[in-house]
Design a protein around this motif. Sequence first.
Motif, mmCIF file in Angstrom:
data_model
loop_
_atom_site.group_PDB
_atom_site.id
_atom_site.type_symbol
_atom_site.label_atom_id
_atom_site.label_comp_id
_atom_site.label_asym_id
_atom_site.label_seq_id
_atom_site.Cartn_x
_atom_site.Cartn_y
_atom_site.Cartn_z
ATOM 1 N N VAL A 33 0.803 -1.108 -0.416
ATOM 2 C CA VAL A 33 0.187 -0.038 -0.036
ATOM 3 C C VAL A 33 1.208 1.119 0.178
ATOM 4 O O VAL A 33 1.745 1.405 0.918
ATOM 5 N N PHE A 34 0.819 2.460 -0.310
ATOM 6 C CA PHE A 34 1.451 3.047 -1.012
ATOM 7 C C PHE A 34 1.336 4.689 -1.182
ATOM 8 O O PHE A 34 0.300 4.624 -1.465
ATOM 9 N N GLY A 35 1.711 5.322 -0.678
ATOM 10 C CA GLY A 35 1.537 7.079 -0.485
ATOM 11 C C GLY A 35 1.164 7.812 0.970
ATOM 12 O O GLY A 35 1.471 7.089 1.462
ATOM 13 N N ARG A 36 0.886 8.890 1.013
ATOM 14 C CA ARG A 36 0.888 10.091 1.773
ATOM 15 C C ARG A 36 -0.136 8.812 2.751
ATOM 16 O O ARG A 36 -1.240 8.790 2.345
ATOM 17 N N GLY A 37 0.598 8.749 3.639
ATOM 18 C CA GLY A 37 -0.362 8.125 5.026
ATOM 19 C C GLY A 37 -0.903 6.861 5.053
ATOM 20 O O GLY A 37 -1.690 6.009 5.763
ATOM 21 N N ALA A 38 -0.361 6.046 4.360
ATOM 22 C CA ALA A 38 0.485 4.708 4.153
ATOM 23 C C ALA A 38 -0.240 3.927 5.490
ATOM 24 O O ALA A 38 -0.165 2.823 5.829
ATOM 25 N N GLU A 39 0.570 4.838 6.765
ATOM 26 C CA GLU A 39 0.759 3.951 7.478
ATOM 27 C C GLU A 39 -0.477 4.162 8.694
ATOM 28 O O GLU A 39 -0.833 2.491 9.226
ATOM 29 N N ASP A 40 -1.350 4.461 8.120
ATOM 30 C CA ASP A 40 -2.918 4.646 8.902
ATOM 31 C C ASP A 40 -3.090 3.354 8.754
ATOM 32 O O ASP A 40 -4.761 3.355 9.297
ATOM 33 N N GLU A 41 -3.148 2.703 7.514
ATOM 34 C CA GLU A 41 -3.311 1.198 6.988
ATOM 35 C C GLU A 41 -3.447 0.190 8.368
ATOM 36 O O GLU A 41 -3.630 -0.211 7.879
ATOM 37 N N VAL A 42 -2.395 0.325 8.880
ATOM 38 C CA VAL A 42 -1.586 -1.068 9.334
ATOM 39 C C VAL A 42 -2.673 -2.109 10.682
ATOM 40 O O VAL A 42 -2.909 -2.623 9.656
ATOM 41 N N SER A 43 -3.935 -0.936 10.853
ATOM 42 C CA SER A 43 -4.507 -2.102 11.364
ATOM 43 C C SER A 43 -5.698 -2.952 10.577
ATOM 44 O O SER A 43 -5.711 -3.494 10.600
ATOM 45 N N ASN A 44 -5.848 -2.205 10.068
ATOM 46 C CA ASN A 44 -6.932 -2.328 8.974
ATOM 47 C C ASN A 44 -6.241 -4.045 8.073
ATOM 48 O O ASN A 44 -6.657 -5.180 7.807
ATOM 49 N N GLN A 45 -4.551 -3.680 7.555
ATOM 50 C CA GLN A 45 -3.702 -4.751 7.396
ATOM 51 C C GLN A 45 -4.113 -5.963 8.020
ATOM 52 O O GLN A 45 -4.152 -6.879 7.349
ATOM 53 N N ASP A 90 -1.376 4.360 18.799
ATOM 54 C CA ASP A 90 -2.616 4.845 18.481
ATOM 55 C C ASP A 90 -3.401 4.122 17.564
ATOM 56 O O ASP A 90 -5.006 3.506 17.926
ATOM 57 N N ASN A 91 -2.689 3.418 16.276
ATOM 58 C CA ASN A 91 -3.846 3.111 15.460
ATOM 59 C C ASN A 91 -4.058 1.547 15.951
ATOM 60 O O ASN A 91 -5.499 1.316 16.091
ATOM 61 N N LEU A 92 -3.338 0.700 16.757
ATOM 62 C CA LEU A 92 -3.429 -0.176 17.257
ATOM 63 C C LEU A 92 -4.568 -0.670 18.289
ATOM 64 O O LEU A 92 -5.275 -0.809 18.508
ATOM 65 N N SER A 93 -4.241 0.550 19.281
ATOM 66 C CA SER A 93 -4.722 0.327 19.838
ATOM 67 C C SER A 93 -6.199 0.171 19.654
ATOM 68 O O SER A 93 -7.102 -0.010 19.986
ATOM 69 N N ALA A 94 -6.861 1.440 19.095
ATOM 70 C CA ALA A 94 -7.905 2.066 18.853
ATOM 71 C C ALA A 94 -8.634 0.644 18.133
ATOM 72 O O ALA A 94 -10.288 0.511 17.905
ATOM 73 N N ALA A 95 -7.386 0.185 17.517
ATOM 74 C CA ALA A 95 -8.006 -1.211 16.548
ATOM 75 C C ALA A 95 -8.267 -2.257 17.585
ATOM 76 O O ALA A 95 -9.562 -3.737 17.435
ATOM 77 N N GLY A 96 -8.188 -2.128 19.215
ATOM 78 C CA GLY A 96 -7.803 -3.146 19.757
ATOM 79 C C GLY A 96 -7.197 -4.056 19.648
ATOM 80 O O GLY A 96 -7.395 -5.658 20.087
#
Lengths: 391, 391
Positions: free
Chosen positions: B12-24, B53-59
């Motif tokens: 997954v490529f582009g600005r903000g790709a790291e925000d995809e971490v919990s989805n992936q 934060d991203n991981l915590s928010a996704a449980g």
Amino acid sequence: MLSQYYAPTKVVFGRGAEDEVSNQLRQFGADSVLLVYGGHSALKSGLLAKVRDNLSAAGIRFMELGGVQPNPRISLARKGIEICRENGIGFILAVGGGSVIDTAKAIGYGLFNGGDPWDFYCGRRTPEGSAPVGVILTMAAAGSEMSDSSVLTNEEGGLKRGCNSDHCRVKFALLDPELTISVPDYQTSCATVDIMMHTLERYFHAGKGLSFTDSLSFTLVRQAIENGRILHADPTDYDARANMMWASSLSHNGLMALGNPSKGDWACHQLEHELSGMFDIAHGAGLAIVFPAWADYVCDTDPSRFAQLGKAVFDLECDDVEKAARMTIDALRSFFEELGMPTTLRQAGIELDEAHLSELLDKATFNGRRTLGNFRVLERADMEAIYRRCM
Amino acid sequence: MLSQYYAPTKVVFGRGAEDEVSNQLRQFGADSVLLVYGGHSALKSGLLAKVRDNLSAAGIRFMELGGVQPNPRISLARKGIEICRENGIGFILAVGGGSVIDTAKAIGYGLFNGGDPWDFYCGRRTPEGSAPVGVILTMAAAGSEMSDSSVLTNEEGGLKRGCNSDHCRVKFALLDPELTISVPDYQTSCATVDIMMHTLERYFHAGKGLSFTDSLSFTLVRQAIENGRILHADPTDYDARANMMWASSLSHNGLMALGNPSKGDWACHQLEHELSGMFDIAHGAGLAIVFPAWADYVCDTDPSRFAQLGKAVFDLECDDVEKAARMTIDALRSFFEELGMPTTLRQAGIELDEAHLSELLDKATFNGRRTLGNFRVLERADMEAIYRRCM
């Protein structure tokens, strides 16, 4: 905006790659398969007999579904699903080119999701998975062996529709260039156009792309031209077949749209699908007709994009960007003609009358419910102008 | 002979790709992860906080393992395996560059196969699988995010060893070029050399290759040079960072060895591993020293191969093939120097004495049990001559 690149197909490449079939099936846990193929060539060459022997020797149970035609029919895929269901088969093995692989993909969708597989092509449902598919490739053209795409034709209404989803990415593809040496000249030329177009459709897109991706695209198109020319002179050239096989797989696996969220324009493909859905001409020949007409029509949108392509692919040197753009389109049209492709419908023996045109436009626009493309968004009137240029 | 191409990593490529971490992570079925990272930069930039934060928010439950160093140590990987075992964690999330990813891969191997992970690097065992690994990339260099490779260092004996296997192919890689903008100039230059070398190692190989693959290689090396030059002048250029990120991932994912059963020469990498194992210099700087020395030494084996490279990458025109080959090597050496890289050990502050040399050769030859390379097979005496040219 984010983009995604995902091409998980395992490729085994080289002379005799087809002998790997049972090994690969085992690695992907298949103990029974549906063997899908077209007819003449795979039978005549002895390939099918070889595959049957390979499967039998490995103790892999198989049933068969032959008779896949170019512009493959959804009815045959329905039949394949039935055979799999009745015989507890969960893996589809395609031995052929794009039409055979696309049929296998439609079977995979139907088997996994239930219901009528046409639903996924007419947009009524989205597939949530697919039964696994493996490939022995006998024709380098459609790139379906690594793509997320498949295109089926529904005889009722002559509709040709695609379904794109990562679920249908092939598990393994066995690529032996020797298997493509017997592909006749005309089909090889059609293939060359199709391979070029899978890259060009992505090269022309909305928004700003990456120079890295452009460079890859230029390399691929150049390679397709160079090797297409060699094969038009000598279809038995192994190295050219090998280069073309990779060009086919990589042109359509997503690599040519790296960092490009729009994934390309695709208007030419969609305009062509309606043509070959109605007239049953070869897809590559249809593209050789549609692309120059489309390019002439949309060139003003961004002539520099065409000019860059011409410089990188044909070494065209011209400081006047608009002139350079026209020279690029002419060079592509000339190359298609050099390969013996039609570049007008008339050359392909098709007289497009007003009733045909109206029907094409109804279908291409989903009866007015969609536009096409994003390099330039095409309304019905634009499509009409392009089809008229195709005549 | 058959070759294989298999690069199943979803990018997954582009600005903000790291925000995809919990989805992936969810898509790959991970509900608890070990977060592996280096230190300074990921902390300072706020990236780690964002990921937590991203991981915590996704449980998604997570434990952490920080402190990965360049030339990553096997001891830290052992610690990671322990943490995973004690806490029932089955997915490793690497946030960093090659060293972090390689540590995650070693943890994945150890977790899946049991026993000491160093066994896979010293060749005592072959991994039969791996726990899944995901990546948020912060440095474009090693290409480990798509490669089948990982390289670890054992502090006991200063041994640096690689393990190659498809099992360690990363499940998903999140590529945001912005995350690499803070990489300092020297490291960016090292990265540029490493990226070029992953392609050049494959370009120089035994046997006859495909012109299609050569074309891709030329394109990649040209892009690395162009964008390396831009970044040396302006490290904040987003487009150049984006191009370089793709160059990094594709240079080492197998694409540059299509149809090439030997998979490349790799002598330079192996000679360099001994150097950086002993002296802890940056891998890219070590390669900038070793490659010109290797090239000078082996050039006579096939000067046309060097000449072709120079023509395609530097537009060198020279009818005398041997002269063209030397010009190519000079051009590459000059480019490394332009980036501020050392091209001799002395420039890197290393005085190589005879005792060092003897130890390097013992290690590089596995005490006389192996040769290196296949473009030209190197015996111990050849390696010695090359190391002497490095001085």
